[in-house]
Scaffold this motif. Structure first.
Motif, short mmCIF file in Angstrom:
data_model
loop_
_atom_site.label_atom_id
_atom_site.label_comp_id
_atom_site.label_asym_id
_atom_site.label_seq_id
_atom_site.Cartn_x
_atom_site.Cartn_y
_atom_site.Cartn_z
N ASP A 39 28.21 38.25 35.79
CA ASP A 39 29.39 37.91 34.59
C ASP A 39 29.20 36.82 33.86
O ASP A 39 28.02 36.03 33.82
CB ASP A 39 30.74 37.78 35.47
CG ASP A 39 31.03 36.42 36.06
OD1 ASP A 39 29.77 35.71 35.95
OD2 ASP A 39 31.84 36.25 36.68
N LEU A 58 31.00 41.23 40.32
CA LEU A 58 32.19 40.52 40.20
C LEU A 58 33.24 41.05 39.15
O LEU A 58 33.87 40.53 38.77
CB LEU A 58 31.52 38.95 39.49
CG LEU A 58 30.63 38.38 40.23
CD1 LEU A 58 30.46 36.94 39.76
CD2 LEU A 58 31.32 38.03 41.85
N TYR A 59 33.07 42.38 39.07
CA TYR A 59 33.84 43.35 38.49
C TYR A 59 35.61 43.14 38.87
O TYR A 59 35.61 43.37 40.08
CB TYR A 59 33.59 44.82 38.23
CG TYR A 59 34.56 45.48 37.44
CD1 TYR A 59 34.88 45.46 36.26
CD2 TYR A 59 34.66 46.69 38.02
CE1 TYR A 59 35.82 46.16 35.65
CE2 TYR A 59 35.26 47.74 37.48
CZ TYR A 59 36.03 47.55 36.20
OH TYR A 59 36.97 48.47 35.65
N ASP A 60 36.29 42.62 38.23
CA ASP A 60 37.74 42.49 38.36
C ASP A 60 38.70 43.70 38.22
O ASP A 60 39.87 43.66 38.28
CB ASP A 60 38.22 41.13 37.75
CG ASP A 60 38.48 41.43 36.25
OD1 ASP A 60 38.22 42.51 35.78
OD2 ASP A 60 38.64 40.24 35.63
N HIS A 61 38.17 44.72 37.68
CA HIS A 61 38.81 46.03 37.60
C HIS A 61 39.93 46.12 36.40
O HIS A 61 40.58 46.93 36.25
CB HIS A 61 39.27 46.66 38.67
CG HIS A 61 38.44 46.69 39.73
ND1 HIS A 61 37.63 47.96 40.10
CD2 HIS A 61 38.23 45.97 40.88
CE1 HIS A 61 36.94 47.85 41.04
NE2 HIS A 61 37.42 46.56 41.79
N SER A 62 39.66 44.88 35.59
CA SER A 62 40.24 44.90 34.34
C SER A 62 39.72 45.58 33.21
O SER A 62 38.53 45.80 33.13
CB SER A 62 40.77 43.47 33.84
OG SER A 62 39.59 42.77 33.44
N TRP A 65 37.11 43.20 31.17
CA TRP A 65 35.90 42.47 31.85
C TRP A 65 34.78 42.87 31.44
O TRP A 65 33.91 42.09 30.87
CB TRP A 65 35.94 42.67 33.40
CG TRP A 65 35.03 42.07 34.09
CD1 TRP A 65 35.25 41.05 34.50
CD2 TRP A 65 33.49 42.61 34.29
NE1 TRP A 65 34.01 40.49 35.32
CE2 TRP A 65 32.98 41.37 35.24
CE3 TRP A 65 32.94 43.60 34.05
CZ2 TRP A 65 31.45 41.55 35.49
CZ3 TRP A 65 31.58 43.72 34.55
CH2 TRP A 65 30.91 42.61 35.14
#
Length: 244
Positions: A39, A58-62, A65
């Motif tokens: 990220d 580290l993908y926050d599913h937004s 991102w």
């Protein structure tokens, strides 16, 4: 000579099942290195011309991102991004907005399936970059080597100087020889070696400890460092000779 994205894609795309998703007009970009980043917090480590590989761990599913991540990579003048899909990120996560941004900024975006190991592709690309760099930087030295008629002398020199580390790598499946080369190239700068190897400084320090204490390399000796670097160059010369 130089390594460009389009030739990497052409020569290795099928092997690593790479798919170009967007940014095709940026394939002319030169690749100076390969770096694994997850990220934008890794931005301080990014360098111009680096090809980035990410799993999206580290993908926050937004929805924003990935777009923010790619913007950061573009702002730091990296040359492209390979997304390793199948565990953290999936094809639907690459939105039309992301593709449009990559197309507008000529930023190549590739996908690679999860079963392709990052280690395999990075090692392949490192080898290609090393060959190119050593060929450019060492043309005069290579010309000198080409005048030596008895090539077994060169092979014997490589075995004498690098044999222990090459044998260790083969037995233990380690990258100590790559670490040694970078350590010599960057004059013992552990931080720089860690950055180029995309690993922690402690990992590099531990590898150097094995090289010095276990394998007996005298890295504090200028003559030894010179001969080791020469051995790496001779090894590359021998490899190039076999390819031609």
């Amino acid at each position: 000579m130089a390594i460009y994205l389009d030739e990497l894609f052409q020569e290795t795309g099928e092997k690593y099942e790479l798919q170009l998703i967007a940014g095709k007009d940026g394939l002319h970009r030169e690749v100076n290195w390969v770096y694994v980043a997850e990220d934008q917090t890794n931005a301080s480590f990014l360098r111009t011309g680096e090809l980035i590989i990410s799993t999206g761990a580290l993908y926050d599913h937004s929805q924003k991102w990935l777009l923010r991540f790619i913007r950061t990579l573009h702002d730091h003048h990296t040359c492209g991004l390979i997304l390793n899909l199948g565990k953290h990120l999936f094809l639907p996560d690459i939105t039309d907005t992301v593709k449009e941004y990559c197309d507008q900024h000529d930023f190549p975006l590739f996908t690679m399936p999860w079963h392709i190991h990052i280690y395999d592709i990075t090692r392949d690309y490192y080898d290609r970059i090393f060959i190119d760099a050593r060929t450019k930087d060492s043309f005069g030295f290579y010309k000198l080597l080409s005048e030596i008629e008895n090539k077994t002398v060169l092979e014997r020199f490589v075995r004498q100087k690098l044999g222990p580390v090459l044998s260790y790598d083969e037995t233990h499946h380690t990258p100590l020889s790559d670490t040694l080369f970078l350590y010599l190239k960057y004059w013992g700068n552990v931080k720089e070696v860690a950055t180029k190897s995309y690993c922690h400084r402690n990992t590099v320090a531990n590898r150097i400890r094995v090289l010095t204490e276990q394998l007996g390399f005298c890295l504090d000796d200028p003559t030894e460092r010179f001969e080791l670097m020469a051995a790496f160059m001779v090894r590359e010369f021998n490899r190039l000779q076999k390819m031609t």
